[in-house]
Structure formats: C-alpha cells, structure tokens
Design an enzyme around this catalytic site. Structure first.
Site, PDB file in Angstrom:
ATOM      1  N   GLU A   1      -8.446  18.390  -3.845  1.00 50.24           N
ATOM      2  CA  GLU A   1      -9.116  18.627  -3.012  1.00 50.24           C
ATOM      3  C   GLU A   1      -9.623  18.427  -1.699  1.00 50.24           C
ATOM      4  OE1 GLU A   1     -12.540  16.929  -3.004  1.00 50.24           O
ATOM      5  OE2 GLU A   1     -11.435  15.559  -2.972  1.00 50.24           O
TER       6      GLU A   1
ATOM      7  N   ASN B   1     -11.190  -1.573   0.437  1.00 46.86           N
ATOM      8  CA  ASN B   1     -10.085  -1.212   0.751  1.00 46.86           C
ATOM      9  C   ASN B   1      -9.252  -2.321   2.450  1.00 46.86           C
ATOM     10  OD1 ASN B   1      -9.299   0.462  -0.274  1.00 46.86           O
ATOM     11  ND2 ASN B   1     -10.717   2.279   0.967  1.00 46.86           N
TER      12      ASN B   1
ATOM     13  N   GLU C   1      13.859  -6.524  -0.832  1.00 45.20           N
ATOM     14  CA  GLU C   1      14.525  -8.301  -1.916  1.00 45.20           C
ATOM     15  C   GLU C   1      12.813  -8.151  -2.693  1.00 45.20           C
ATOM     16  OE1 GLU C   1      14.624 -11.319   1.489  1.00 45.20           O
ATOM     17  OE2 GLU C   1      15.767  -9.749   2.973  1.00 45.20           O
TER      18      GLU C   1
END
Length: 452
Positions: free
Chosen positions: A71, A228, A254
């Site tokens: 959306e 965040n 790695e």
C-alpha cells in the site's frame, strides 16, 4: 567490488530502511540529494562505500536498495521525505491495496501481482554490480506484507540468485506488545520460509528495544523513530566493514561462516553498546572492556530472550572507532572467564572480531551520544528458541480453535500449510535443544539447570 543490495519490505522494513540510509549518508558525507562533496573519484571509483551506493556520471550517489509495500502511504513518506532525491523513483515500489495483516494476501493474492516487478528492479540493480555479494532483507513477520511478500521474495531470490548470501533483519512480535491479533500465524508461516531461504537472520523485537530506549536513553515514551535509529546503529556497525576500510574487516559471507554451525541454526541475537544519552556521555569515557561487557548484558539484547537460559555457539563482535586489537583480546579473555556466559562445549573459541577505525556517527538531534568507540555483537545462542516457543504457544492457542483461519484459506492458502509450518518450527525448537545439550562425554553438570 563486493556490492550488497538492500530490500526493504512492508512498513517495518521501510521505516528501518529510512533510518539506515539516513545514517549511511551521514557516515559517508553524502547529502540528501545524493551529491558527495568529499568524493574525489567521479563516476563510480573503487571506493569502499560503492558497495552500498552506485554512482551516476553526474556524481550522484544512489543507494543500491529497493523499497516495496503493498500500500502506498509508507512509501509516499519516502517519496516526499527529506531523502526523496536520493532514491530513483523506480526503486520505490508500492501497490494499491495492503495485505491487511494477512500472510496469504501478501504471499498469494496481492503479493504475486507485484513480485515480478520487484524482481525486475532487483535484477537491474544486480546488473549494475560487478561482484554482487548478497542481499540484506528488512521486514517484520507480524504483519501481512513483511511476512507474506517477504517470504515470497526470499523464495524467488533463492531461485534467481541461489549462490548469493541473504541476511535478514527481521522484526519479531514481542511478548507483551502486539500490533495485530494474527501475528502468531503470520510469524510461524513466515519463519517457515526464513528457515529455508535466509542464510543468517538477525531477530529484533520492539519490546526489547523499547526497554533499551527507556532504560539507557531515559526516553519515557519511545516512538518508532527512536527504535529505528537504534536498530540502524546495529546494522550500520555490521555493514561498516563493507563500507569503510578497516584493520579487521568482516565480509557478509564471513558472518555466515562464523556464526552458523548448522544450516537451520541461523537465528541471531544482536546487541549494541554503549547506548547512552548525550547528557551522560559528557561525563564518562567507556573503555573497550566496559562496552564489551555491556554488549553481553541480557538487558542489551535486541530480542526478548535471556542468553543466560541458553548457551552461546558463536559470536561476532564488531568494534568501531578508537579500538586496538590488544584491547579486544583482553576484553574477550575476560568474557571467557565469566561463569554467566556459557559456550557449548563443542565450540571452544566462539569469537569472531572485527575492527573498523571509523568512529560511530550519530544522527543530529538523535538520542544517542557521540562516542569514541562502540561495539555491536551478533551472537548465535540457544536461548533464541525462547522467541519461537512463545510464538508457537500463541499459535497453538488460536489454531486449536481454527480462529481466523478462514481469512487465510479464502486467499488461496491450504490449511495444511499451517500445520506444516508449525511442525517445521517444532523441529527447529528441537534442533536448538539438541545443539545446546552436552555432548555425550558423561559430563552432565549443566543439564540439571537448563530450562526450556
């Protein structure tokens, strides 16, 4: 070049993505319009940051990333936000109707209409790379798009780019905080494909990160932006060795080699230190030993599970800033002597360290203090099984009554997929239990206290 392509799926993936790209730009001195005044080699030189940014002839740096949502609202925020000129419009893909928290919509009905477009864009980015290293996939498994479209894309990437590594940064539902009723269904169905199609998955959960924000940064009511930004520091530390030149560099492949003892046991815990607010940092300098210890604190983990309930199989420490190998070795030696930090007996060394001399960058006006040195830890611990058993338990309660199942079946799913995914997770819990058990040498001192 060892390029990485980032794929941000659904609201969580996109918003974490915004925070990450904002931070990368600050770290490399790239302006919101993609110009980079400090870059001497015009037209895509062999600079380390070209792993994440491609460069146009006009000297504009464009992230190697795709943002997808079913959306438009979240992607529209990117299209109108501060970094709108950074991205190529084709990199921002949005549909018209959302997945309505329904895995089946994201995976079957609506997702399948948009997935080819996404793969086409990813193909363009991949063609632009000289030596594509792998994909970083950002999503949450509680919603519909992140879980459904996320797993669909991962499945298709496995077909098209079988040999490339895929790292997932996955937001899992928290124990207490829930954003939707059907989270357990979506998570179980999605984990089923994460098991198959990612090489390493780093688990994050909002509640754990809320607690870190509240406790260490004194933010009373953390927003998603606060969360965040913290997550972006972790991801930045992980990818720093790809984007800067350092003393002990660590490649994406790695991680896999050092962290994953068996293909299915690839769900990681992450932590970051120091998480301190600017007021506090003004008065104290933290040593390498101190930040290393705090990275191992159970309260620093970015997923709600207690590493003391399990054993570590391997762990990756990524230092950045003013850190020398001697300090790291001393800090690791101290950790090894601690009784609370237990390793499985079949993995005696268990530490992979990386050092990067680029000090951590902070977002202006952000919550984190500017520090001289920081560490990010990604660890493979058997305690991750707690995350799965919690979700499985919630899944069982609902599925026993077949609650909400008709929404999924109505979108073209078969009921058998539920039980198949659930059995797969039960097997995963069993796998974790087995790797954590003592090996058969008759030495069973640890078995009495293990609780699962």
């Amino acid at each position: 070049m060892r390029e990485c392509i980032s794929i941000h799926i659904g609201q969580a993936g996109i918003q974490v993505g915004n925070a990450c790209w904002e931070l990368y730009c600050l770290e490399h001195g790239i302006q919101p319009d993609g110009q980079m005044p400090g870059d001497k080699t015009v037209g895509g030189g062999d600079d380390a940051f070209n792993t994440f940014f491609s460069e146009t002839g006009a000297g504009k740096h464009v992230p190697r990333a795709v943002f997808v949502d079913l959306e438009p609202t979240v992607i529209d925020e990117v299209r109108t936000g501060a970094y709108r000129q950074l991205f190529h419009p084709e990199q921002l893909i949005s549909g018209k109707e959302d997945a309505a928290n329904n895995f089946a919509r994201g995976h079957y009905t609506i997702g399948k209409e948009i997935v080819d477009l996404c793969l086409d864009r990813i193909r363009k980015l991949a063609d632009n790379c000289t030596g594509l290293q792998g994909f970083l996939v950002f999503n949450a498994v509680g919603g519909g798009t992140g879980s459904g479209l996320g797993s669909l894309l991962l499945e298709r990437l496995s077909v098209d780019y079988g040999k490339k590594s895929k790292l997932g940064f996955t937001v899992y539902p928290s124990p207490q905080v829930s954003t939707s009723v059907v989270e357990p269904y979506n998570s179980v169905l999605s984990t089923h494909s994460l098991l198959e199609h990612t090489d390493v998955a780093v688990l994050l959960d909002n509640e754990a990160i809320y607690d870190i924000c509240r406790r260490s940064l004194d933010i009373e009511r953390p927003t998603y932006t606060n969360l965040n930004r913290l997550v972006s520091q972790v991801i930045s530390s992980l990818t720093a060795s790809l984007r800067f030149d350092g003393a002990l560099n660590v490649d994406v492949t790695e991680f896999q080699t050092n962290l994953v003892p068996y293909p299915r046991i690839h769900f990681m815990l992450s932590s970051y230190a120091p998480v301190i607010s600017a007021e506090k940092a003004y008065h104290e300098q933290l040593s390498v030993a101190e930040i290393t210890n705090s990275a191992f604190e159970p309260s620093s983990m970015m997923a709600k599970c207690d590493p003391r309930h399990g054993k570590y199989m391997a762990c990756c420490l990524m230092y950045r800033g003013d850190v020398v190998p001697k300090d790291v070795n001393a800090a690791v030696a101290t950790i090894k002597t601690k009784r609370t930090i237990q390793f499985v007996d079949w993995c005696p060394t268990g530490f992979k360290c990386g050092i990067n001399y680029q000090p951590p960058t902070v977002v202006p006006g952000g919550d984190l203090a500017k520090v001289q040195r920081a560490v990010c830890m990604i660890s493979n611990s058997t305690s991750v099984a707690e995350v799965f058993s919690r979700i499985d338990h919630k899944f069982d309660l609902m599925y026993a009554k077949r609650a909400f199942v008709h929404w999924y079946v109505g979108e073209g799913m078969e009921e058998g997929e539920f039980s198949e995914a659930r059995e797969d997770l039960a097997a995963l819990e069993k796998d974790y239990e087995e790797v954590g058990a003592e090996s058969g040498d008759g030495d069973d001192d640890g078995l009495g206290e293990e609780e699962y």
